[in-house]
Motif scaffolding. Sequence first.
Motif, mmCIF file in Angstrom:
data_model
loop_
_atom_site.group_PDB
_atom_site.id
_atom_site.type_symbol
_atom_site.label_atom_id
_atom_site.label_comp_id
_atom_site.label_asym_id
_atom_site.label_seq_id
_atom_site.Cartn_x
_atom_site.Cartn_y
_atom_site.Cartn_z
ATOM 1 N N SER A 203 0.894 -1.009 -0.146
ATOM 2 C CA SER A 203 -0.043 -0.095 -0.122
ATOM 3 C C SER A 203 0.877 1.214 -0.145
ATOM 4 O O SER A 203 1.933 1.401 0.801
ATOM 5 C CB SER A 203 -0.810 0.030 1.351
ATOM 6 N N SER A 204 0.654 2.415 -0.853
ATOM 7 C CA SER A 204 1.328 3.530 -0.984
ATOM 8 C C SER A 204 0.628 4.702 -0.576
ATOM 9 O O SER A 204 1.004 5.743 -0.933
ATOM 10 C CB SER A 204 2.235 3.438 -2.086
ATOM 11 N N ARG B 267 -1.568 3.478 5.170
ATOM 12 C CA ARG B 267 -0.987 2.155 4.564
ATOM 13 C C ARG B 267 -1.170 1.265 5.487
ATOM 14 O O ARG B 267 -1.738 -0.204 5.031
ATOM 15 C CB ARG B 267 0.398 2.545 4.289
ATOM 16 N N HIS C 56 6.094 2.782 -0.044
ATOM 17 C CA HIS C 56 5.103 1.543 0.114
ATOM 18 C C HIS C 56 5.380 0.894 1.491
ATOM 19 O O HIS C 56 6.531 0.735 2.055
ATOM 20 C CB HIS C 56 5.357 0.476 -0.935
#
Length: 184
Positions: free
Chosen positions: A15-16, A20, A65
């Motif tokens: 996830s970025s 996140r 990320h």
Amino acid sequence: MNCGERKTAYIGMGSSLGNRLQFLQNALCSMHRSDQSIQVTGVSPVYETPHMGLTPEDSERYPPHFNAVARISSLLAPRQLLAELQLAEEKAGRQREQKWGPRTLDLDLLLYEGVQMHAPELTLPHPGLLQRAFVLLPLAALEPKLILPDGARLEEWLHKPIIKKQQAVQTRQQLHIPQYAEEM
Ligand code: AMP
């Protein structure tokens, strides 16, 4: 479903955008099914890694990320599992406008016990598994003795120059394995 036989699989998570850690935790929770067709049985530490292929002027557009790997026990066959992962990405509001762009959630099927396949929609093991530090490091932290179907040992790949030159830092963030109500 594959006739009641449970198989072990590994899911790469990234996830970025936004919160996140929460996106990764929600992904674990949405994978863990009340009908037990998918059970999350393990999760790696969380790593922070720069966006792949980043140039210095990109750093604002492409935030770093959070990455982790989950081990699951699955009654679903590989293609069914991939479809479930894609649904979880959609639920997290993932947009696919830009192939390598920032994303709320990216889920990859890395390995599925006993399966090697090459189809346009699904390649197993995942082709990036041994090339990407953001996959290899969390997977090796979770399963240090893992041997791939072609005999490659994860622990040996950790020392290859292609991995050493990439940045991936273990964070103090922790993800939790979801529990069924009766286990609590
Ligand atoms: P992305 O979500 O951008 O990483 O890429 C997803 C695309 O790769 C989809 O079209 C999938 O069908 C395809 N794909 C092929 N093999 C895999 C795999 N092992 N895990 C996840 N997606 C895969």
